[in-house]
Write a protein that holds these residues in place. Structure first.
Motif, short mmCIF file in Angstrom:
data_model
loop_
_atom_site.label_atom_id
_atom_site.label_comp_id
_atom_site.label_asym_id
_atom_site.label_seq_id
_atom_site.Cartn_x
_atom_site.Cartn_y
_atom_site.Cartn_z
N ALA A 175 -44.73 -35.59 1.51
CA ALA A 175 -45.85 -36.53 1.59
C ALA A 175 -46.98 -36.11 0.66
CB ALA A 175 -46.35 -36.62 3.03
N PHE A 176 -47.22 -34.80 0.59
CA PHE A 176 -48.31 -34.26 -0.22
C PHE A 176 -47.83 -32.99 -0.92
CE2 PHE A 176 -50.33 -36.18 3.59
CZ PHE A 176 -50.93 -37.27 2.95
N GLY A 177 -48.47 -32.65 -2.02
CA GLY A 177 -48.06 -31.44 -2.74
C GLY A 177 -49.24 -30.63 -3.21
N TYR A 178 -48.96 -29.41 -3.62
CA TYR A 178 -49.94 -28.52 -4.25
C TYR A 178 -49.25 -27.82 -5.42
CZ TYR A 178 -52.63 -29.18 0.05
OH TYR A 178 -53.32 -29.75 1.09
N THR A 179 -49.75 -28.04 -6.63
CA THR A 179 -49.27 -27.19 -7.72
C THR A 179 -50.06 -25.88 -7.64
OG1 THR A 179 -50.83 -28.28 -9.24
CG2 THR A 179 -48.54 -29.02 -9.31
N ILE A 180 -49.37 -24.76 -7.86
CA ILE A 180 -50.02 -23.45 -7.86
C ILE A 180 -50.05 -23.02 -9.32
CG2 ILE A 180 -50.06 -21.13 -6.84
CD1 ILE A 180 -50.07 -23.38 -4.71
N ASP A 181 -51.07 -23.50 -10.04
CA ASP A 181 -51.07 -23.36 -11.51
C ASP A 181 -52.50 -23.27 -12.04
OD1 ASP A 181 -50.09 -23.27 -14.11
OD2 ASP A 181 -49.76 -25.43 -14.27
N GLY A 182 -53.46 -22.95 -11.15
CA GLY A 182 -54.84 -22.88 -11.58
C GLY A 182 -55.20 -21.48 -12.05
N GLU A 183 -56.50 -21.29 -12.29
CA GLU A 183 -56.94 -20.05 -12.93
C GLU A 183 -57.59 -19.13 -11.89
OE1 GLU A 183 -59.44 -18.97 -16.99
OE2 GLU A 183 -60.32 -20.30 -15.51
#
Length: 419
Positions: free
Chosen positions: A202-210
């Motif tokens: 239903a929802f997601g989180y990319t783990i790709d930030g700084e």
């Protein structure tokens, strides 16, 4: 009922995993016509599948496009939305990712970091403001001849370690969790063939930030423009009054772009730009590739109109020449979608808080897989992975920040169940 204290976890393996993963060359290739653009990306993906299976995640598999899908089963009686964590296996083609030798600089004390294999590459405290938050941390860099690959193998290692901890700690209650590892993110093709029905989240989180503590809900909107110029090729010995050089027209177009605005080198914050990324061709025909970026999608059309006027004005100075102007949509600002689902960001911010950090909401002067996923129907903000100075030899990441990212993932999983 006693809730397990997630922050009491100390048996992290994220740094060891990360240092293994970065030694596998997974650079993507913007000029390839295959998908994924390089077969070697699957070398890491296959390893991830076998490690997930060893953790007891039985449905982990690699599909023909190079995507890794896996499911961590729910361990609660509650009805919880299915959440996905996503990161990409490829590294940027801008800098070599072959034979990466990760180096740990233990208990960092604010010094400039000289990289052993090329002492001219120095990560200077004065030039990397985020180093001030790293005192006492163990900083991982490459050796000076390659990028590190923290973008986004830090995210990959963090999701993998969180998966292991969720499988080992059934006292952390959570709903069904999907894991997705994608190829080709760095060349803008990362979710081209992802199967959202199969993913079923239903929802997601990319783990790709700084920077540790940051979560991003806004990206650029992005288009690509190809300008193809048709000139007239004549033998240069007999060219007077006849030859029209497409190459010179291309040079004039680039020279006529705004110098003091609308370029990456003159803008920051919310301001967009028109950026020529490549030019090739000859007298007969030349081609210029541009990327157009702005947080405000309506402004993309304005920037494209400015560019087309410049092209038109230059080409009319060369009788006999002609051009085509081809615009291709790349991705859109995910804020347009995420604003409709405020709870996705609220959970992310609360998870960062519970992991012991101060959440900082940011917008990205770029895009992520989450931009495309959000518009495909999976609202997906971008959570920090801890890496800095991406795409070059000075890339670095802190072991402790990666551990905070693992905790944040665990808290996100748990808070959705709690709600």
């Amino acid at each position: 009922m006693h809730n397990f204290d997630i922050n009491s976890i100390v048996d992290f393996q994220v740094a060891e995993r990360f240092m293994r993963y970065v030694q596998i060359d997974t650079a993507s290739d913007p000029h390839a016509t295959s998908f994924p653009s390089t077969e070697k990306q699957k070398d890491l993906s296959r390893l991830l599948v076998s490690e997930l299976q060893q953790m007891g995640i039985t449905d982990a598999h690699l599909d023909k496009y190079g995507y890794v899908y896996a499911t961590i089963p729910s361990n609660t009686d509650k009805e919880v939305p299915v959440i996905c964590f996503c990161s990409h296996v490829d590294t940027s083609p801008d800098c070599s990712g072959k034979d990466v030798k990760p180096v740990i600089h233990a208990a960092y004390q604010g010094q400039d970091i000289v990289l052993p294999d090329d002492p001219s590459v120095i990560i200077k405290y004065s030039e990397h403001p985020d180093l001030q938050y790293q005192l006492g941390h163990d900083i991982i860099t490459a050796s000076g001849t390659t990028l590190l690959g923290a973008d986004d193998k830090a995210g990959v290692a963090e999701i993998m370690d969180a998966a292991r901890l969720l499988m080992n700690h059934p006292e952390i209650k959570h709903g069904e969790i999907k894991l997705l590892f994608t190829p080709d993110e760095e060349i803008g093709q990362g979710v081209e063939y992802v199967d959202l029905n199969k993913l079923g989240a239903a929802f997601g989180y990319t783990i790709d930030g700084e920077k540790a503590g940051t979560i991003e809900d806004e990206t650029f909107s992005a288009d690509g423009v190809r300008v193809i110029i048709q000139g007239i090729s004549v033998h240069p010995g007999f060219a007077k009054g006849k030859m029209v050089s497409a190459l010179k027209i291309a040079a004039d177009i680039i020279a006529d772009l705004p110098k003091d605005k609308l370029s990456p080198e003159t803008t920051t914050g919310a301001a967009g730009f028109i950026h020529p990324t490549e030019v090739n061709g000859g007298v007969d025909k030349a081609e210029i590739g541009f990327i157009i970026r702005d947080h405000d999608t309506t402004k993309l059309m304005e920037h494209e109109a400015i560019l087309q006027r410049i092209v038109e004005n230059v080409v009319t100075r060369y009788p006999g020449a002609s051009y085509t102007f081809d615009v291709k949509e790349q991705y859109r600002n995910m804020k347009e979608v995420l604003d409709q689902y405020p709870e996705v960001m609220e959970v992310g911010m609360e998870a960062i808080r519970r992991a012991g950090l101060t959440p900082e909401r940011r917008s990205i002067r770029g895009g992520t897989d989450g931009s495309r996923l959000s518009f495909m129907g999976l609202p997906c903000p971008n959570v920090f992975a801890g890496g800095h100075a991406f795409h070059g030899k000075m890339e670095w990441v802190s072991k402790q920040d990666m551990e905070k990212a693992v905790l944040t993932i665990l808290h996100i999983a748990h808070i959705w169940q709690e709600r």
